[in-house]
Design a protein around this motif. Structure first.
Motif, PDB file in Angstrom:
ATOM      1  N   VAL A   1     -21.629   9.967 -10.309  1.00 65.33           N
ATOM      2  CA  VAL A   1     -22.209   9.137  -9.251  1.00 65.33           C
ATOM      3  C   VAL A   1     -21.765   7.688  -9.373  1.00 65.33           C
ATOM      4  O   VAL A   1     -21.343   7.058  -8.390  1.00 65.33           O
ATOM      5  N   TYR A   2     -21.857   7.154 -10.568  1.00 66.17           N
ATOM      6  CA  TYR A   2     -21.557   5.743 -10.779  1.00 66.17           C
ATOM      7  C   TYR A   2     -20.114   5.395 -10.432  1.00 66.17           C
ATOM      8  O   TYR A   2     -19.868   4.466  -9.648  1.00 66.17           O
ATOM      9  N   PRO A   3     -19.104   6.115 -10.965  1.00 69.11           N
ATOM     10  CA  PRO A   3     -17.716   5.759 -10.588  1.00 69.11           C
ATOM     11  C   PRO A   3     -17.422   5.987  -9.115  1.00 69.11           C
ATOM     12  O   PRO A   3     -16.594   5.277  -8.541  1.00 69.11           O
ATOM     13  N   VAL A   4     -18.083   6.949  -8.464  1.00 68.36           N
ATOM     14  CA  VAL A   4     -17.859   7.166  -7.033  1.00 68.36           C
ATOM     15  C   VAL A   4     -18.360   5.974  -6.234  1.00 68.36           C
ATOM     16  O   VAL A   4     -17.681   5.488  -5.309  1.00 68.36           O
ATOM     17  N   ILE A   5     -19.558   5.478  -6.561  1.00 71.57           N
ATOM     18  CA  ILE A   5     -20.103   4.300  -5.867  1.00 71.57           C
ATOM     19  C   ILE A   5     -19.197   3.093  -6.098  1.00 71.57           C
ATOM     20  O   ILE A   5     -18.896   2.330  -5.168  1.00 71.57           O
ATOM     21  N   GLN A   6     -18.754   2.906  -7.341  1.00 73.07           N
ATOM     22  CA  GLN A   6     -17.843   1.800  -7.647  1.00 73.07           C
ATOM     23  C   GLN A   6     -16.554   1.917  -6.839  1.00 73.07           C
ATOM     24  O   GLN A   6     -16.047   0.915  -6.321  1.00 73.07           O
ATOM     25  N   ALA A   7     -16.016   3.120  -6.732  1.00 70.74           N
ATOM     26  CA  ALA A   7     -14.767   3.320  -5.991  1.00 70.74           C
ATOM     27  C   ALA A   7     -14.937   2.944  -4.532  1.00 70.74           C
ATOM     28  O   ALA A   7     -14.065   2.300  -3.938  1.00 70.74           O
ATOM     29  N   ILE A   8     -16.068   3.305  -3.937  1.00 69.02           N
ATOM     30  CA  ILE A   8     -16.308   3.000  -2.523  1.00 69.02           C
ATOM     31  C   ILE A   8     -16.407   1.496  -2.313  1.00 69.02           C
ATOM     32  O   ILE A   8     -15.770   0.925  -1.415  1.00 69.02           O
ATOM     33  N   VAL A   9     -17.209   0.827  -3.152  1.00 67.89           N
ATOM     34  CA  VAL A   9     -17.407  -0.621  -3.011  1.00 67.89           C
ATOM     35  C   VAL A   9     -16.101  -1.365  -3.264  1.00 67.89           C
ATOM     36  O   VAL A   9     -15.707  -2.250  -2.492  1.00 67.89           O
ATOM     37  N   PHE A  10     -15.408  -1.007  -4.332  1.00 67.67           N
ATOM     38  CA  PHE A  10     -14.176  -1.704  -4.687  1.00 67.67           C
ATOM     39  C   PHE A  10     -13.101  -1.496  -3.625  1.00 67.67           C
ATOM     40  O   PHE A  10     -12.418  -2.449  -3.222  1.00 67.67           O
ATOM     41  N   THR A  11     -12.941  -0.265  -3.159  1.00 66.73           N
ATOM     42  CA  THR A  11     -11.907   0.024  -2.163  1.00 66.73           C
ATOM     43  C   THR A  11     -12.187  -0.718  -0.863  1.00 66.73           C
ATOM     44  O   THR A  11     -11.271  -1.284  -0.251  1.00 66.73           O
ATOM     45  N   PHE A  12     -13.443  -0.736  -0.438  1.00 66.08           N
ATOM     46  CA  PHE A  12     -13.783  -1.441   0.794  1.00 66.08           C
ATOM     47  C   PHE A  12     -13.533  -2.934   0.659  1.00 66.08           C
ATOM     48  O   PHE A  12     -12.866  -3.547   1.513  1.00 66.08           O
ATOM     49  N   CYS A  13     -14.068  -3.545  -0.404  1.00 67.29           N
ATOM     50  CA  CYS A  13     -13.925  -4.998  -0.572  1.00 67.29           C
ATOM     51  C   CYS A  13     -12.473  -5.396  -0.770  1.00 67.29           C
ATOM     52  O   CYS A  13     -11.984  -6.328  -0.118  1.00 67.29           O
ATOM     53  N   ALA A  14     -11.766  -4.708  -1.661  1.00 69.28           N
ATOM     54  CA  ALA A  14     -10.368  -5.058  -1.931  1.00 69.28           C
ATOM     55  C   ALA A  14      -9.503  -4.831  -0.702  1.00 69.28           C
ATOM     56  O   ALA A  14      -8.631  -5.651  -0.376  1.00 69.28           O
ATOM     57  N   GLY A  15      -9.740  -3.731   0.009  1.00 66.74           N
ATOM     58  CA  GLY A  15      -8.961  -3.459   1.213  1.00 66.74           C
ATOM     59  C   GLY A  15      -9.230  -4.471   2.307  1.00 66.74           C
ATOM     60  O   GLY A  15      -8.300  -4.969   2.947  1.00 66.74           O
ATOM     61  N   TYR A  16     -10.512  -4.789   2.529  1.00 68.32           N
ATOM     62  CA  TYR A  16     -10.849  -5.764   3.558  1.00 68.32           C
ATOM     63  C   TYR A  16     -10.283  -7.141   3.231  1.00 68.32           C
ATOM     64  O   TYR A  16      -9.695  -7.809   4.096  1.00 68.32           O
ATOM     65  N   LEU A  17     -10.438  -7.601   1.987  1.00 71.06           N
ATOM     66  CA  LEU A  17      -9.984  -8.935   1.606  1.00 71.06           C
ATOM     67  C   LEU A  17      -8.464  -9.045   1.713  1.00 71.06           C
ATOM     68  O   LEU A  17      -7.940 -10.085   2.137  1.00 71.06           O
ATOM     69  N   THR A  18      -7.746  -7.998   1.342  1.00 71.35           N
ATOM     70  CA  THR A  18      -6.286  -8.020   1.456  1.00 71.35           C
ATOM     71  C   THR A  18      -5.858  -8.095   2.916  1.00 71.35           C
ATOM     72  O   THR A  18      -4.977  -8.884   3.281  1.00 71.35           O
ATOM     73  N   PHE A  19      -6.504  -7.298   3.754  1.00 73.97           N
ATOM     74  CA  PHE A  19      -6.154  -7.294   5.174  1.00 73.97           C
ATOM     75  C   PHE A  19      -6.526  -8.625   5.819  1.00 73.97           C
ATOM     76  O   PHE A  19      -5.737  -9.205   6.580  1.00 73.97           O
ATOM     77  N   SER A  20      -7.724  -9.129   5.517  1.00 75.08           N
ATOM     78  CA  SER A  20      -8.189 -10.362   6.141  1.00 75.08           C
ATOM     79  C   SER A  20      -7.376 -11.572   5.711  1.00 75.08           C
ATOM     80  O   SER A  20      -7.042 -12.437   6.532  1.00 75.08           O
ATOM     81  N   GLY A  21      -7.030 -11.641   4.424  1.00 73.78           N
ATOM     82  CA  GLY A  21      -6.349 -12.821   3.917  1.00 73.78           C
ATOM     83  C   GLY A  21      -4.848 -12.826   4.111  1.00 73.78           C
ATOM     84  O   GLY A  21      -4.233 -13.894   4.170  1.00 73.78           O
ATOM     85  N   ILE A  22      -4.232 -11.648   4.231  1.00 72.45           N
ATOM     86  CA  ILE A  22      -2.772 -11.576   4.258  1.00 72.45           C
ATOM     87  C   ILE A  22      -2.228 -11.038   5.582  1.00 72.45           C
ATOM     88  O   ILE A  22      -1.222 -11.527   6.099  1.00 72.45           O
ATOM     89  N   LEU A  23      -2.901 -10.048   6.181  1.00 75.75           N
ATOM     90  CA  LEU A  23      -2.346  -9.363   7.345  1.00 75.75           C
ATOM     91  C   LEU A  23      -2.984  -9.758   8.671  1.00 75.75           C
ATOM     92  O   LEU A  23      -2.329  -9.711   9.717  1.00 75.75           O
TER      93      LEU A  23
END
Length: 277
Positions: free
Chosen positions: A33-55
């Protein structure tokens, strides 16, 4: 057998004592459960920040995001030059520092090695057998993780400018988009303040900074300078105990700060403010 293959064989990861095979374990708890929740939060935040700041800027415009005196933390310090090509986002000129700092962070490495590579997926949980064929951080590209201490030094540059951004955020130094020179406290200003505090805590709680201040010393009490270093090392150790909390909370708030600025710029939200003076 060549020398290179012999070296690579020696560097391969030892089998360990956990059951072999992906997800093999004797644990009875809901360890996934714990790594799955971390994966969701990290993927969303990292993906959004990369798209927002660079693309986002090159694709849709504008080049950077600023509204009501709030400059998105993804573009601080703001680097905009005459005749800058439209395909180049100002965020790209600075984001490589915080991205490199977080990607090589000791805690984040533990986290994303688990939820992306199952290396391992959890304590006492078996790894995919293919992992035994890789040298991991002893070979490219993961050997670049050793740059973390240098990314730490660079990370204090944007951190300094983020503190300066609090001045127009509270209208202490009016920005071009804020004509009224009075002190204000707005939702955006509070969010920016919380974000920079958490980012500062994340940077100061870094394992590399703790080692830089207190490492390679045999005697903390021998000189006055070493006693000062010991005191600083103790304070950084207190922060370091909660490094995981600083890492996740700061990742979330920097995402929220950029989202909030974009919604203000788009006119979707109106910043609630209280003015003084």
């Amino acid at each position: 057998m060549t020398v290179q293959s012999a070296v690579m064989r020696a560097l391969r990861k030892p089998r360990g004592t956990a059951k072999q095979g992906f997800g093999a374990t004797s644990r009875k708890d809901n360890w996934a459960v714990y790594p799955v929740i971390q994966a969701i939060v990290f993927t969303f935040c990292a993906g959004y920040l990369t798209f927002s700041g660079i693309l986002w800027g090159p694709l849709f415009g504008p080049q950077y995001v600023e509204a009501d005196g709030y400059l998105s933390p993804l573009f601080s310090p703001l680097l905009v030059f005459p005749d800058m090509p439209t395909w180049l986002s100002p965020g790209l000129l600075i984001l490589w520092i915080p991205i490199g700092f977080r990607a090589t962070c000791y805690y984040y490495r533990k986290a994303y090695y688990r939820f992306y590579f199952a290396d391992p997926a959890g304590c006492a949980v078996g790894e995919p057998t293919v992992h035994r064929k890789f040298a991991l951080e002893n070979a490219f590209p993961f050997i670049l993780q050793n740059l973390h201490r240098y990314m730490l030094y660079l990370a204090f540059i944007p951190l300094f400018f983020l503190w300066l951004d609090l001045l127009p955020a509270f209208n202490i130094v009016p920005a071009a988009s804020v004509a009224d020179p009075r002190l204000r406290i707005g939702v955006g200003g509070v969010l920016f303040l919380v974000n920079i505090i958490l980012l500062t805590g994340y940077s100061l709680s870094c394992h590399s900074l703790r080692h830089l201040v207190g490492g390679r010393v045999d005697c903390f009490s021998c000189t006055r300078v070493r006693r000062v270093r010991y005191t600083l090392w103790q304070r950084l150790t207190d922060l370091n105990r909660n490094h995981m909390w600083w890492a996740w909370s700061s990742l979330i708030t920097v995402t929220l700060a950029d989202m909030y600025t974009r919604l203000l710029e788009a006119g979707v939200l109106t910043d609630l403010q209280v003015h003084f003076g």
